[in-house]
Motif scaffolding. Structure first.
Motif, PDB file in Angstrom:
ATOM      1  N   PRO A 183       0.831  -1.212   0.000  1.00  0.00           N
ATOM      2  CA  PRO A 183       0.000   0.000   0.000  1.00  0.00           C
ATOM      3  C   PRO A 183       0.864   1.261   0.000  1.00  0.00           C
ATOM      4  CG  PRO A 183       0.076  -0.924   2.201  1.00  0.00           C
ATOM      5  CD  PRO A 183       0.843  -1.875   1.317  1.00  0.00           C
ATOM      6  N   VAL A 184       1.492   1.529  -1.135  1.00  0.00           N
ATOM      7  CA  VAL A 184       2.387   2.682  -1.253  1.00  0.00           C
ATOM      8  C   VAL A 184       1.840   3.630  -2.324  1.00  0.00           C
ATOM      9  CG1 VAL A 184       4.461   1.485  -0.459  1.00  0.00           C
ATOM     10  CG2 VAL A 184       3.808   1.350  -2.868  1.00  0.00           C
ATOM     11  N   PRO A 185       2.141   4.923  -2.214  1.00  0.00           N
ATOM     12  CA  PRO A 185       1.530   5.896  -3.123  1.00  0.00           C
ATOM     13  C   PRO A 185       1.959   5.765  -4.577  1.00  0.00           C
ATOM     14  CG  PRO A 185       3.134   6.952  -1.661  1.00  0.00           C
ATOM     15  CD  PRO A 185       2.908   5.580  -1.143  1.00  0.00           C
ATOM     16  N   PHE A 186       3.115   5.174  -4.849  1.00  0.00           N
ATOM     17  CA  PHE A 186       3.574   5.084  -6.236  1.00  0.00           C
ATOM     18  C   PHE A 186       3.005   3.864  -6.966  1.00  0.00           C
ATOM     19  CE2 PHE A 186       6.902   3.048  -3.664  1.00  0.00           C
ATOM     20  CZ  PHE A 186       7.095   1.846  -4.318  1.00  0.00           C
TER      21      PHE A 186
ATOM     22  N   PRO B  79      -0.642   2.102  -8.067  1.00  0.00           N
ATOM     23  CA  PRO B  79      -2.087   2.313  -8.104  1.00  0.00           C
ATOM     24  C   PRO B  79      -2.818   1.383  -7.134  1.00  0.00           C
ATOM     25  CG  PRO B  79      -1.215   2.315 -10.326  1.00  0.00           C
ATOM     26  CD  PRO B  79      -0.082   1.909  -9.422  1.00  0.00           C
ATOM     27  N   GLU B  80      -3.837   1.908  -6.482  1.00  0.00           N
ATOM     28  CA  GLU B  80      -4.536   1.180  -5.425  1.00  0.00           C
ATOM     29  C   GLU B  80      -5.091  -0.158  -5.902  1.00  0.00           C
ATOM     30  OE1 GLU B  80      -8.002   2.063  -2.078  1.00  0.00           O
ATOM     31  OE2 GLU B  80      -7.198   3.689  -3.325  1.00  0.00           O
TER      32      GLU B  80
ATOM     33  N   HIS C 110      -2.845  -2.967  -4.980  1.00  0.00           N
ATOM     34  CA  HIS C 110      -2.527  -3.237  -3.573  1.00  0.00           C
ATOM     35  C   HIS C 110      -3.091  -4.608  -3.193  1.00  0.00           C
ATOM     36  CE1 HIS C 110      -2.188   1.337  -2.504  1.00  0.00           C
ATOM     37  NE2 HIS C 110      -1.373   0.960  -3.482  1.00  0.00           N
TER      38      HIS C 110
ATOM     39  N   GLY D 123       4.367   0.465 -11.200  1.00  0.00           N
ATOM     40  CA  GLY D 123       4.757   1.591 -10.355  1.00  0.00           C
ATOM     41  C   GLY D 123       6.220   1.486 -10.020  1.00  0.00           C
TER      42      GLY D 123
ATOM     43  N   PHE E  78       9.590   3.530  -7.684  1.00  0.00           N
ATOM     44  CA  PHE E  78      10.138   4.548  -6.794  1.00  0.00           C
ATOM     45  C   PHE E  78      11.641   4.461  -6.933  1.00  0.00           C
ATOM     46  CE2 PHE E  78      12.079   5.366  -2.585  1.00  0.00           C
ATOM     47  CZ  PHE E  78      11.733   6.701  -2.437  1.00  0.00           C
TER      48      PHE E  78
END
Length: 461
Positions: A250-253, A255-256, A259, A292, A294
């Motif tokens: 569950p990280v912001p980079f 997409p949900e 998750h 995603g 990071f």
């Protein structure tokens, strides 16, 4: 054993002796793996080496089993036990850095987060683990695979010396010139030979790195694995990264919608010139459609703690490990199959490359024998609900059994569970006989046996 008998132990230590009558007993007896629920007679939070000597003598003289706890991350729960004594180094986390000599002396309760915090102040580091809360002691004594291994070798390859309390209550220093046989055994042989009270490491210039996480759909796991196998083999040793499977965190980079869904990952860092970082990572971004990522410049300690939020103390856990001579198409097919069914967000299945500097050390130079293989796969099943224990443990076992047919006989002891004792000799290959002899010299009665145990050699008749 009565309280009066424990009073004799209390009289000889300055640290805390915590038994079942103490309000902090349940916390003191707990370890990282919440599946482990044991009740020691006492947990001794040692304050100095004298406490360690007194506790070893007390346990031995009273016929009590002894467990040694550094960071407490042992999957089988070797940092605790029933009805015995635990030496707990939770209060001994000091790290002293000598920047001129590029060395650091660390106490056995320090975690890699503690260690990296201390050394980073001087722009230095050594090979540590993947999780910041992992203890330096257990990781180093079992070998020590981490992001810097391709460039600088294993944690145990960077160990310069160790202070050790032996089974007879003696104290000695082990290095290349003193007690060299013990020093050899400590570098990969685990906690079989004594209680290490101090570790001295060689440090390297590692400060800001370029790295992070790239996430793909698990359906691309096999093709990403083939890419990674070839990419890492052709990359400079400054590129330290692993390939594996998780559930989408569950990280912001990310997409949900991804998750909690099985995903494939490449995680690591470029530790060479920072202006080359983006170029070095571009092939990873091009390997398959990216869900995603990071990536960027970050302090090395931040890399080492990326997964810490997903690794709280108290989860249920069951782990397995192997060594792979290569990341073959057959092994990748198994990985992609089971990786598409990762059972929890916290479960980690990683394939660590151990080429480069690791392979420049001869197999017989340290106890860590597997210097001729390219990958160390680990299957670290972790989850929160005990109701899931049976099905998730089965996933780990089934995965390991399917993968093991393509693996070497032995595996990485730091990721083995309690039911892996039958693999001990295989884990050390030709080094096992020598380890058994060193064990016989320093611990002939096998006093230190709450571990991945090496039995002392039996000599004479």
């Amino acid at each position: 054993m009565s309280t009066i008998e424990l009073a004799g132990l209390r009289e000889n230590v300055r640290g805390r002796v915590i038994d079942s009558d103490d309000p902090g007993y349940d916390d003191a007896r707990s370890v990282f793996n919440g599946m482990i629920d044991r009740r020691p007679l006492a947990v001794v939070r040692v304050s100095q080496v004298a406490d360690v000597i007194a506790t070893v003598n007390f346990a031995r003289d009273n016929g009590l089993d002894l467990a040694i706890r550094g960071g407490g991350h042992s999957a089988p729960g070797f940092g605790t036990l029933d009805d015995g004594i635990v030496i707990d180094f939770a209060d001994r986390i000091g790290v002293h850095v000598d920047p001129a000599a590029r060395t650091a002396r660390a106490e056995p309760g320090a975690t890699w987060a503690d260690f990296n915090h201390a050394t980073h102040a001087f722009g230095l580091a050594t090979t540590g683990g993947i999780i910041g809360s992992t203890g330096i002691a257990g990781l180093t004594l079992g070998g020590g695979i981490g992001y810097l291994a391709r460039k600088y070798g294993l944690s145990c390859d960077n160990l310069i010396s160790a202070d050790v309390v032996t089974a007879d209550g003696g104290f000695l220093t082990a290095d290349e010139s003193q007690n060299a046989d013990l020093f050899w055994a400590l570098r990969g042989g685990g906690g079989n030979f004594g209680v290490v009270t101090s570790f001295r490491y060689r440090l390297h210039p590692v400060d800001t790195v370029y790295g992070g996480v790239v996430i793909y759909s698990a359906e691309h796991g096999e093709s990403v694995g083939r890419f990674f196998r070839d990419f890492i083999a052709g990359s400079p040793e400054e590129f330290g990264a692993f390939y594996g499977f998780h559930q989408g965190p569950p990280v912001p980079f990310l997409p949900e919608e991804w998750h909690g869904t099985p995903v494939c990952v490449v995680v690591g860092a470029w530790t060479g010139p920072l202006d080359e970082g983006e170029k070095r990572w571009q092939p990873v971004l091009d390997a398959a459609p990216v869900l995603g990522s990071f990536l960027g410049e970050l302090p090395y300690p931040s890399l080492n703690t990326l997964f810490d939020p997903l690794q709280p103390k108290g989860m249920q856990g069951y782990w397995k490990a192997d060594f792979l001579r290569s990341l073959s198409d057959d092994a990748l097919r198994v990985a992609a199959d089971f990786g598409s069914r990762v059972p929890s967000v916290e479960t980690a299945n990683h394939f660590y490359p151990i080429d480069g500097a690791v392979q420049r050390v001869a197999p017989e130079a340290t106890a860590f024998a597997y210097r001729n293989v390219d990958f160390a796969p680990v299957i670290a099943g972790q989850w929160h609900d005990p109701a899931d224990n049976a099905q998730n443990t089965r996933w780990v076992r089934d995965y390991w059994e399917a993968l093991h047919q393509y693996a070497e006989p032995g595996g990485y002891i730091n990721f083995m569970d309690a039911d892996d004792q039958s693999r001990i000799a295989d884990n050390y290959q030709a080094n096992y006989a020598r380890l058994a002899e060193v064990k016989a010299n320093y611990d002939p009665a096998n006093f230190f046996h709450v571990n991945q145990n090496i039995a002392p050699a039996v000599t004479g008749a």
